[in-house]
Design a protein around this motif. Structure first.
Motif, PDB file in Angstrom:
ATOM      1  N   ARG A   1      -5.857   2.584   1.276  1.00 19.14           N
ATOM      2  CA  ARG A   1      -5.209   3.487   2.220  1.00 19.14           C
ATOM      3  C   ARG A   1      -5.231   4.922   1.695  1.00 19.14           C
ATOM      4  O   ARG A   1      -5.460   5.871   2.449  1.00 19.14           O
TER       5      ARG A   1
ATOM      6  N   ALA B   1      -0.174 -11.378  -5.337  1.00 20.87           N
ATOM      7  CA  ALA B   1       0.404 -10.584  -4.253  1.00 20.87           C
ATOM      8  C   ALA B   1       0.579  -9.130  -4.682  1.00 20.87           C
ATOM      9  O   ALA B   1       0.298  -8.200  -3.911  1.00 20.87           O
ATOM     10  N   ARG B   2       1.030  -8.922  -5.904  1.00 20.91           N
ATOM     11  CA  ARG B   2       1.182  -7.547  -6.398  1.00 20.91           C
ATOM     12  C   ARG B   2      -0.160  -6.841  -6.478  1.00 20.91           C
ATOM     13  O   ARG B   2      -0.292  -5.672  -6.115  1.00 20.91           O
ATOM     14  N   GLN B   3      -1.174  -7.578  -6.943  1.00 23.29           N
ATOM     15  CA  GLN B   3      -2.503  -6.980  -7.048  1.00 23.29           C
ATOM     16  C   GLN B   3      -3.051  -6.652  -5.666  1.00 23.29           C
ATOM     17  O   GLN B   3      -3.705  -5.615  -5.466  1.00 23.29           O
ATOM     18  N   ASP B   4      -2.781  -7.553  -4.694  1.00 31.35           N
ATOM     19  CA  ASP B   4      -3.263  -7.315  -3.327  1.00 31.35           C
ATOM     20  C   ASP B   4      -2.609  -6.072  -2.735  1.00 31.35           C
ATOM     21  O   ASP B   4      -3.268  -5.256  -2.081  1.00 31.35           O
ATOM     22  N   ARG B   5      -1.306  -5.902  -2.996  1.00 31.14           N
ATOM     23  CA  ARG B   5      -0.624  -4.708  -2.491  1.00 31.14           C
ATOM     24  C   ARG B   5      -1.186  -3.442  -3.123  1.00 31.14           C
ATOM     25  O   ARG B   5      -1.349  -2.414  -2.462  1.00 31.14           O
ATOM     26  N   LYS B   6      -1.496  -3.527  -4.419  1.00 32.96           N
ATOM     27  CA  LYS B   6      -2.079  -2.360  -5.092  1.00 32.96           C
ATOM     28  C   LYS B   6      -3.431  -1.999  -4.501  1.00 32.96           C
ATOM     29  O   LYS B   6      -3.747  -0.824  -4.288  1.00 32.96           O
ATOM     30  N   ASP B   7      -4.258  -3.057  -4.220  1.00 33.98           N
ATOM     31  CA  ASP B   7      -5.590  -2.801  -3.653  1.00 33.98           C
ATOM     32  C   ASP B   7      -5.474  -2.167  -2.271  1.00 33.98           C
ATOM     33  O   ASP B   7      -6.212  -1.224  -1.931  1.00 33.98           O
ATOM     34  N   LYS B   8      -4.554  -2.683  -1.448  1.00 36.69           N
ATOM     35  CA  LYS B   8      -4.375  -2.122  -0.104  1.00 36.69           C
ATOM     36  C   LYS B   8      -3.891  -0.676  -0.178  1.00 36.69           C
ATOM     37  O   LYS B   8      -4.345   0.187   0.579  1.00 36.69           O
ATOM     38  N   GLU B   9      -2.975  -0.424  -1.091  1.00 32.48           N
ATOM     39  CA  GLU B   9      -2.462   0.936  -1.238  1.00 32.48           C
ATOM     40  C   GLU B   9      -3.570   1.877  -1.695  1.00 32.48           C
ATOM     41  O   GLU B   9      -3.664   3.018  -1.247  1.00 32.48           O
ATOM     42  N   LYS B  10      -4.433   1.380  -2.572  1.00 28.78           N
ATOM     43  CA  LYS B  10      -5.538   2.193  -3.069  1.00 28.78           C
ATOM     44  C   LYS B  10      -6.513   2.528  -1.946  1.00 28.78           C
ATOM     45  O   LYS B  10      -6.976   3.671  -1.808  1.00 28.78           O
TER      46      LYS B  10
ATOM     47  N   ASP C   1       2.739 -14.546  -7.309  1.00 29.86           N
ATOM     48  CA  ASP C   1       3.375 -13.222  -7.342  1.00 29.86           C
ATOM     49  C   ASP C   1       2.441 -12.179  -7.925  1.00 29.86           C
ATOM     50  O   ASP C   1       2.374 -11.038  -7.454  1.00 29.86           O
TER      51      ASP C   1
END
Length: 226
Positions: A218, A207-216, A204
């Protein structure tokens, strides 16, 4: 100095009446004689002063007796005043002591109530902690909940009888072995669950870190396009 503190009201009335009976002008000499009695310290000084005042009105054989009467009456008035003062002082002292004792008793009672309240809070806290500790032990070591079941099964392995030699040792060993396996399995299951939960938390987190990286990323692309 007691004479100077005396309440001269009652004595002054007596003195004025006595001077009137002697045909001495009390309006002129009453306050004068009262002042002498209040100011002079010794008996002799009072007597000499009164003799000098009243000698103009009284004969010698009567003069000394009247002076002694006035001084004696004044002394009694002073004594009554001192006694009243002492009684009032003692009364106030007793009242003050009674109030002090009452306040001290109230303080002791209040301290006792606070002590009892603290003890009750402590007992309640200990009860809650003990209950929480029992719940925690049951959750972490569920195999201990089977103690009664173990006792029942062991009782089945050792049924009440006067002749224990009728039961085989193999039955006992099987029961003990089975219970040991159950306990070991419970420990292993508990350990596996903790490891699984730990791995899930790590997943988890990743996954949260991966979402943050993708958002960054983008967000950065959007800024470059501008």
């Amino acid at each position: 100095m007691a004479a100077s503190m005396a309440d001269a009201g009652e004595f002054e009335k007596w003195l004025n009446d006595r001077l009137d009976s002697l045909e001495v002008d009390q309006e002129v000499y009453g306050a004068y004689i009262l002042g002498i009695l209040q100011e002079e310290e010794s008996y002799e000084e009072k007597e000499d002063a009164l003799l000098g005042i009243l000698s103009a009105f009284l004969e010698d054989e009567k003069l000394e007796d009247v002076c002694k009467e006035i001084i004696s009456q004044w002394a009694e008035s002073c004594a009554r005043h001192c006694m009243n003062y002492l009684l009032n002082f003692l009364s106030l002292s007793v009242l003050a002591i009674a109030n002090l004792i009452e306040k001290q008793a109230q303080i002791v009672v209040k301290q006792k109530e606070v002590s009892q309240e603290s003890r009750k809070r402590k007992e309640a806290k200990e009860a809650v902690l003990a209950q929480y500790a029992n719940i925690t032990d049951d959750e972490e070591y569920p195999f201990f909940l089977d103690v009664n079941t173990e006792a029942e099964e062991e009782e089945q392995a050792f049924p009440p009888s006067g002749d224990k030699s009728l039961f085989k040792n193999t039955n006992v060993e099987e029961v003990l072995s089975r219970k040991k396996q159950q306990r070991d399995q419970a420990k292993e299951d508990s350990h596996k669950k903790k490891e699984t939960d730990k791995m899930q938390r790590e997943k988890d987190k990743l996954a949260r870190q991966d979402r943050k990286d993708k958002e960054k990323k983008r967000t950065q692309k959007g800024e470059r396009k501008r």
